[in-house]
Structures are given as C-alpha cells and as structure tokens.
Write an enzyme that holds these catalytic residues in place. Structure first.
Site, PDB file in Angstrom:
ATOM      1  N   ASP A 128      43.074  33.634  38.831  1.00  0.00           N
ATOM      2  CA  ASP A 128      44.646  33.568  38.101  1.00  0.00           C
ATOM      3  C   ASP A 128      44.902  33.204  38.792  1.00  0.00           C
ATOM      4  OD1 ASP A 128      44.181  35.840  40.327  1.00  0.00           O
ATOM      5  OD2 ASP A 128      45.794  36.831  38.892  1.00  0.00           O
ATOM      6  N   GLU A 129      44.918  32.956  40.016  1.00  0.00           N
ATOM      7  CA  GLU A 129      46.360  32.532  40.798  1.00  0.00           C
ATOM      8  C   GLU A 129      46.336  30.833  40.531  1.00  0.00           C
ATOM      9  OE1 GLU A 129      46.312  33.195  45.366  1.00  0.00           O
ATOM     10  OE2 GLU A 129      45.559  35.254  45.007  1.00  0.00           O
ATOM     11  N   TYR A 152      45.044  27.976  49.372  1.00  0.00           N
ATOM     12  CA  TYR A 152      44.268  28.831  48.650  1.00  0.00           C
ATOM     13  C   TYR A 152      43.414  28.308  47.075  1.00  0.00           C
ATOM     14  CZ  TYR A 152      41.818  32.316  46.061  1.00  0.00           C
ATOM     15  OH  TYR A 152      41.161  33.778  45.456  1.00  0.00           O
ATOM     16  N   SER A 153      44.784  28.590  45.956  1.00  0.00           N
ATOM     17  CA  SER A 153      44.704  28.074  44.455  1.00  0.00           C
ATOM     18  C   SER A 153      44.205  27.080  44.398  1.00  0.00           C
ATOM     19  CB  SER A 153      45.773  29.302  43.823  1.00  0.00           C
ATOM     20  OG  SER A 153      47.189  28.175  44.589  1.00  0.00           O
ATOM     21  N   ASN A 182      41.022  41.953  42.617  1.00  0.00           N
ATOM     22  CA  ASN A 182      40.676  43.170  42.821  1.00  0.00           C
ATOM     23  C   ASN A 182      40.833  44.322  44.049  1.00  0.00           C
ATOM     24  OD1 ASN A 182      36.726  42.554  41.396  1.00  0.00           O
ATOM     25  ND2 ASN A 182      38.971  41.505  41.233  1.00  0.00           N
TER      26      ASN A 182
END
Length: 324
Positions: A128-129, A152-153, A182
C-alpha cells in the site's frame, strides 16, 4: 496447479504462504527461489513437504527460465523484494536493483517461456506504500493515484507499473496485489512488532519514531495468504486487488498493547515493558497514515479477513517467545 514458483519464499510472507499452499494444495510441488539475504531464514520452511529450495537471484533470467521449463511451472507468486524503508533511505541502489530490475527479469523470463499460455498466472505482491500517505480520513483503493514517498515505495511502484505494462503490451497473465502492513510469525526482527518483542525480552529500549502517531492498517499474515490464494484462484488477469485488515492503529498505541501482551505472557507485571519505550527522531519522508479499502476483493472474490487483532497479536507473541 502442479508446480508453483515462489520468489522470496524463505522470507516472512513468502514462507507463510508456502506453508499455507502446502496445506491447501498438498499434491503440488513448491519451488522456492530465494537469494537468502539477511532477511531470509531456511528454517522458515521447515515441515513443508515436496519443496525444492533454489538459492539464486531473481535477476538471473537464465536461472528463472530454467526453473520454469524444468519444473513445468505455470504459476509464479512474486514476493522477493527489499522491503525495509530505513534501509532504502540509507542505500536505495539495492532496492532499485532487486525490486525494479528483479521484477523486470522475472517478467521477461515468464514472457519468453509461457509464450501466451492462458493457463499461466504471475501474481506480483506489492504494498500500500505505493499510494503515498493519507490524511485523517479516507482509504486507498485500486484507483488511488500512485504517490510513493520513499526509495522503497518508489521501487515497488515502478515494479507495479512494469507488471501492468507486460499485461497491456504482451498479454502476460499478471495480477497485482497491494497489501497493508503484515504481522505474524517468521517476520525478521528489523520490523516494528518483532523488534519491539525482542527488545522487551532483552530489557532494551523500544524506539518509536517521532510522536508515535503514525497510523497503519495491520493485516495478519495468514489472512494475507488467503487473499493471495483467492486472487490466484479467481482473480482476473490485468487487475489489481488491495488486501487490508480494516485494522488501524497508531504506532504508540500498538506498542503499548504489545508491551502488555508480552508482560502477561512472560509473567511480568503488566505495564513494565511500557517503560522501555523511547521516542526517537522521525525518519525522513515518514508517511503519516495508511489504510486499505478491500471492497473489491471482498465483493468480487468473497475474501474476508478472519483473524482479529487481539488474537493475531497473541499468536504472534507466542510464536516469538517460542522461537527467539
């Protein structure tokens, strides 16, 4: 499905999915392709029958093509990724190579071997990022514009776009899932929940960024695995499905709950571990809030999250106490 290739299968979500799949489809052969970086652990795969672990890099197209042909693989679940935001800030190059170039290599290998076979499936697991940050209200849907705020995203957003392009350009039978945070067994202790648990057991400080007011939507890993299974079974190629827990917590509130759970489990006075919390300087570009709207997967595929947060945290703490 016959033979299943799981990339990054010795990591957190990948290994949990391998265990899940082996129970759901015990007749299938599971092939794990994993580079075995610091975040992987071969013991995560203990107890899985009919499993082959291949130590290798997803950027090695020749290796991937060989595996697809040698094992007659028609299903790929692509977990392999660098995923720790802090590490991406310190060293973004690895994230671009693994998440973007690695996904490209996987797509190319699948395109060359499958050659239009409609029975094949390539499921790309994302985050979702890629959608950036939310305000105090609203949730991410599959139509939310991408607005990544960390290396990262951004690397995951790029890989999502490649997957989409391979469907529209080449007709490759791909599906993308974007999940919320998670938690559960087998997660590397660099991440918030296992980090906090291990720090409590060592009576070390628990670092919390900024004021601890960042909000995340927490999804128990088994529920995520069931969602991926539902998408593989009944999802439509070329589509994206968001998988979330409808379970938002501020980081500081989450850690307080976790502290009390650990205290109860180890017979320590409840409230003791809270004294270990230490607020530290916030990281650059830290997104304030994430939340997933899972209406699409719920309405189209019948998936629902089943594990409530209290039960999930209890199971998670029990696992770490038994395995640290």
């Amino acid at each position: 499905m016959g033979s299943l290739l799981i990339t990054g299968g010795a990591g957190f979500i990948g290994s949990n999915f391998a265990h899940f799949w082996s129970k759901q489809e015990p007749q299938d052969e599971i092939i794990i392709l994993d580079k075995l970086t610091y975040a992987a652990n071969t013991s995560n795969l203990d107890g899985i029958q009919d499993l082959t672990l291949v130590v290798g890099d997803i950027q090695n197209q020749e290796l991937v093509r060989h595996l697809l042909v040698a094992h007659s693989i028609k299903t790929i679940v692509h977990f392999a990724a660098e995923s720790h935001v802090d590490n991406s800030i310190k060293g973004p190059a690895t994230f671009i190579q693994t998440n973007l170039v690695g996904t490209f290599s996987m797509l190319e290998a699948a395109r060359q071997v499958w050659a239009g076979d409609a029975a094949c499936r390539f499921l790309h697991v994302s985050t979702d990022e890629v959608y950036g940050a939310l305000g105090e209200t609203g949730k991410f849907s599959e139509t939310t514009p991408y607005a990544p705020n960390s290396p990262y995203s951004a690397s995951k957003a790029g890989s999502d776009h490649l997957v989409r392009a391979y469907f529209h350009t080449y007709g490759l039978p791909v599906i993308t899932t974007n999940c919320s945070n998670n938690y559960g067994p087998r997660q590397h202790p660099e991440k918030l929940i296992p980090l906090a648990i291990t720090r409590m057991l060592k009576n070390e400080s628990i670092p919390i960024y900024g004021d601890g007011g960042q909000v995340r939507d927490w999804l128990y890993v088994d529920d995520h695995c069931r969602g991926i299974y539902a998408v593989l079974r009944n999802g439509k190629c070329g589509e994206t499905y968001n998988i979330g827990g409808n379970n938002e917590w501020k980081n500081i509130v989450l850690i307080n709950v976790l502290c009390d759970q650990v205290d109860r489990n180890i017979g320590r006075e409840v409230g003791t571990s809270r004294k270990l919390i230490k607020f530290v300087t916030d990281r650059p570009g830290h997104d304030r809030r994430y939340a997933i709207d899972a209406t699409k997967i719920e309405s189209e595929l019948g998936w629902q999250h089943e594990v409530n947060f209290q039960d999930g945290i209890a199971k998670t703490v029990e696992w770490y106490l038994a395995n640290i």
